[in-house]
Design an enzyme around this catalytic site. Structure first.
Site, PDB file in Angstrom:
ATOM      1  N   HIS A 149       0.881  -1.093  -0.090  1.00 47.50           N
ATOM      2  CA  HIS A 149      -0.122   0.022  -0.108  1.00 47.50           C
ATOM      3  C   HIS A 149       0.943   1.156  -0.030  1.00 47.50           C
ATOM      4  CE1 HIS A 149      -3.603   2.235   0.862  1.00 47.50           C
ATOM      5  NE2 HIS A 149      -2.836   2.997   1.574  1.00 47.50           N
ATOM      6  N   TYR A 152       4.113   0.651  -3.189  1.00 49.63           N
ATOM      7  CA  TYR A 152       4.015   0.359  -4.477  1.00 49.63           C
ATOM      8  C   TYR A 152       4.612  -0.532  -5.096  1.00 49.63           C
ATOM      9  CZ  TYR A 152       0.142   3.968  -4.697  1.00 49.63           C
ATOM     10  OH  TYR A 152      -0.879   4.796  -4.302  1.00 49.63           O
ATOM     11  N   SER A 207      -8.149   4.743  -2.233  1.00 45.49           N
ATOM     12  CA  SER A 207      -8.895   3.735  -2.111  1.00 45.49           C
ATOM     13  C   SER A 207      -8.904   3.233  -0.505  1.00 45.49           C
ATOM     14  CB  SER A 207      -8.515   2.355  -2.730  1.00 45.49           C
ATOM     15  OG  SER A 207      -7.153   2.142  -2.284  1.00 45.49           O
ATOM     16  N   HIS A 208     -10.057   2.841  -0.087  1.00 45.98           N
ATOM     17  CA  HIS A 208     -10.128   2.363   1.320  1.00 45.98           C
ATOM     18  C   HIS A 208     -10.870   0.895   1.405  1.00 45.98           C
ATOM     19  CE1 HIS A 208      -9.400   3.951   5.644  1.00 45.98           C
ATOM     20  NE2 HIS A 208      -8.243   4.309   4.865  1.00 45.98           N
ATOM     21  N   GLY A 265      -2.677   9.320  -8.509  1.00 45.86           N
ATOM     22  CA  GLY A 265      -3.557   8.233  -8.628  1.00 45.86           C
ATOM     23  C   GLY A 265      -3.038   7.330  -7.421  1.00 45.86           C
ATOM     24  N   ASN A 266      -3.626   6.052  -7.245  1.00 42.39           N
ATOM     25  CA  ASN A 266      -3.325   4.974  -6.343  1.00 42.39           C
ATOM     26  C   ASN A 266      -3.699   3.798  -7.038  1.00 42.39           C
ATOM     27  OD1 ASN A 266      -5.691   3.499  -4.019  1.00 42.39           O
ATOM     28  ND2 ASN A 266      -3.625   4.091  -3.213  1.00 42.39           N
TER      29      ASN A 266
END
Length: 719
Positions: free
Chosen positions: A42, A45, A87-88, A526-527
């Site tokens: 997380h 990356y 995100s989560h 981004g993610n």
């Protein structure tokens, strides 16, 4: 046999050996805790960052691209916009209300960390079918969490989108995007300043909630034991966040900070190391100074905690007293926890003893980088050959009602009505349209945002699906009255250790990057969310994009779905097809079929259609993109929202239900010059009456269509 400590913290043996090599010794307990969270999937990356450089961000209007807390773009006249998506997913599966609520809190901190005031939030969501009670529980909890936090903190939620599919039953997706506004002089970054500057922790006290919550919880797959991870989910307090926002904005306005970094995933470990390394400095941190919620916390717990509503400010010594006074004014917790030092070491002290001494940059710069093997799925050709088995004839009224009853196509007011979308009184186009539109007060400028995803098409062909996703999102802001300006993306995928999943990821990244370049739109952040897998079942590949559109001047009367009137003409703008049913709503809802290959997009045509929609927007009352459900659903949505029927020209049912890309509907007064040029156009019919009529295919009453559409989600949520 007891597992080694590094494995319990989610590290591999090779990663542990890398830490030993960096330090030239065995890491202390606190050091191992810091590496474990910072080297998690997380935070680091490690499976994706080698591929993300394919996204281009070096455009003249980009002030800050990927790598900061949020992307920042120039709007002219001294105005900047900050945008971010995150995100989560895993925390929301374990504890839906708090997982979603703290997702909102985290994304807001990413925005105001840049010096911007958050002005809006969007929520792209994915769940399993609502026929399942647990999916209803997750769905209800997530929406309540987003509403509870966003409404209380005072930031409007202006839109989002939702999909339902079996593969999201064990792993729902909760993505959140936020937008903020600031002036050029208010921009701040996280890079630490000079030796002697003071590190001040602002906000809530640090507790055991959220230890490894995002960093470790989101870096592994789920299984039947995932319930034990519930204590790892962070607990949010929107009222503390509101005070923190106002305190930080005052600190920015008064020029009291040298740098600032929010505490999200990995907590103090992340904020201290990233702030120091970004400035090429070191930092000494005293854990005894940290204001705690529980007095008996260990060093590792303090360093790993992801307690919410916290920021790390870097302050010149002469400004410390003023910063403390601002914190007191806003009733924000505060403690002086460290000092910037020359060199590159992050040193941590507790009880007067040094418990960690590591190169600050090693927590990020030396994180593992994996070149995961990628393999095209062996059954892909077979899937592409399995085209939807279309019948010779369909009963269009019955089909339309079934589509309008689908919760992914029906009215989403059950979601949006829980959100306050009129805070700040800047909302011009509210939830329920193709995109949201906000005015920048005191200017002629407007910002449109659309969040979009298409997991089923990306499953069938991730490259084509990803391209279509970008073009659709661009069209959504164009029909709202703005030109595409910048993109943020949230890439949700399964287990990256599976070669087929990495192939999906690579194809998606390449497809999105190509489409953005064709549109001349930068990707500013981004993610990546991997390990969205439960009991070995991966989610469908689910890239989500947040497209920012910019209009200067903003249309005085922007297009809306509720502006159609009796006698207006209905036009289709863009290419026709009639045979693009792969992953279509018709195939999913009526045939229960997933197969075939989605149609490719001609980038030249896409660019022309998007540009033309933006040109028409100031002068056309209704513009609406054609996407899920095809022409039939798009026209029905206009009819329902405007409260008026339509009489359509006679056409084959396939033309009404296929989902050929990059098309939109224009509803215009008679005689309007659409100025099409080289973009295809077709007359479809006229607005009027109290039925949606399909020529020889009969009609459906407008009131019945409206009832079915409005009850699509509510009737399932009481089931």
């Amino acid at each position: 046999m007891t597992e080694p400590a590094h494995r319990l913290l989610g590290m591999t043996d090779d990663e542990y050996e890398s830490v030993i090599t960096i330090l030239d010794r065995t890491p202390a307990t606190a050091e191992l805790a810091m590496y474990s969270v910072m080297w998690s999937e997380h935070c680091s990356y490690k499976s994706s960052r080698g591929l993300l450089g394919r996204f281009r961000s070096n455009y003249p209007w980009v002030v800050l691209g990927p790598g900061e807390n949020a992307g920042v773009v120039d709007l002219g006249d001294g105005w900047l916009a900050a945008l971010r998506i995150e995100s989560h997913n895993h925390p929301s599966f374990v504890e839906p209300y708090q997982g979603a609520a703290t997702g909102v809190g985290g994304i807001l901190r990413d925005i105001f960390t840049m010096g911007a005031r958050p002005v809006a939030v969007w929520d792209p969501l994915r769940f399993g079918p609502l026929s399942d009670a647990h999916n209803r529980y997750l769905f209800s909890g997530v929406v309540s969490g987003i509403a509870g936090y966003g409404n209380a903190v005072g930031v409007p939620t202006l839109g989002g989108e939702v999909e339902f599919a079996d593969r999201f039953s064990g792993n729902p997706l909760v993505n959140v995007m936020a937008l903020g506004l600031l002036k050029e002089e208010q921009l701040v970054t996280r890079a630490a300043g000079n030796a002697g500057d003071v590190a001040i922790l602002l906000g809530s006290s640090t507790g055991r909630d959220g230890i490894g919550g995002a960093s470790i919880l989101a870096s592994a797959s789920f299984d039947e034991d995932s319930g034990v991870k519930r204590p790892s989910v962070q607990v949010g307090d929107p009222f503390e966040e509101k005070k923190l926002i106002e305190a930080c904005l005052e600190l920015y306005d008064r020029g009291l900070l040298a740098a600032i970094q929010d505490l999200g995933a990995a907590g103090i470990s992340c904020a201290t190391s990233e702030s120091a390394s970004a400035g090429g400095m070191g930092m000494d941190v005293d854990l005894d100074a940290v204001h705690l919620r529980e007095s008996d916390m260990t060093a590792g717990e303090i360093l790993m905690s992801e307690s919410q509503e916290r920021m790390l400010a870097i302050v010149e010594p002469d400004n410390v007293e003023a910063v403390l006074a601002v914190a007191e004014k806003w009733e924000v917790g505060v403690s002086e926890i460290g000092t910037i030092t020359d060199g590159d070491l992050l040193r941590v002290f507790q009880g007067g003893e040094e418990i960690a001494s590591i190169p600050a940059a090693s927590l990020s710069d030396d994180a593992p980088l994996y070149d995961r093997p990628a393999r095209r799925p062996e059954d892909l050709d077979e899937i592409w050959a399995d085209a939807p088995p279309l019948p010779d004839h369909v009963n269009l009224p019955d089909v339309l009602l079934e589509l309008l009853d689908d919760p992914a196509l029906g009215d989403r007011s059950w979601i949006s009505e829980q959100y306050d979308h009129m805070l700040f009184l800047q909302t011009v186009v509210e939830p329920g349209h193709d995109g949201s539109l906000l005015r920048i007060k005191g200017t002629s400028k407007g910002l449109a945002v659309s969040t979009d995803g298409d997991s089923l098409r990306c499953f069938l062909d991730p490259r084509r699906g990803a391209k279509r996703l970008i073009y659709e999102s661009a069209l959504n802001v164009a029909v709202t009255g703005a030109a595409p300006y910048a993109v943020v993306d949230n890439l949700n995928f399964g287990n990256p250790e599976k070669p087929e999943i990495m192939w999906q990821f690579i194809e998606t990244v390449d497809g999105m990057a190509d489409a953005c370049e064709h549109l001349n739109v930068p990707v500013v952040g981004g993610n990546v969310s991997f390990y969205n897998e439960t009991d070995g079942v991966d989610i469908y590949p689910a890239p989500v994009v947040g497209m920012l559109g910019f209009a200067d001047p903003m249309p005085e009367n922007p297009p809306r779905l509720d502006r159609a009137e009796e006698g207006m003409e209905i036009w289709l703008v863009g290419p026709e097809s009639g045979d693009d049913f792969a992953a279509s709503a018709y195939s999913r809802v009526l045939l229960d079929h997933l197969g075939g290959r989605p149609e490719a997009v001609d980038p030249t045509v896409a660019l022309a259609v998007v540009a033309h929609a933006a040109r028409l927007a100031p002068n056309v009352p209704v513009l609406h993109d054609v996407s899920a459900g095809g022409l039939a659903v798009a026209i029905a949505e206009i009819c329902i929202r405007s409260g008026i029927g339509a009489a359509l020209d006679d056409m084959a049912w396939e033309l009404l239900l296929d989902e050929a890309p990059i098309r939109f509907i224009a509803v215009t007064p008679v005689g309007t010059d659409l100025g099409i040029g080289n973009v295809p156009i077709r007359w479809l019919g006229v607005m009027g009456g109290n039925r949606i009529a399909f020529g020889r295919h009969s009609s459906v009453p407008l009131d019945e269509s409206t009832r079915v559409w409005r009850e699509a989600i509510p009737r399932r949520m009481v089931g």
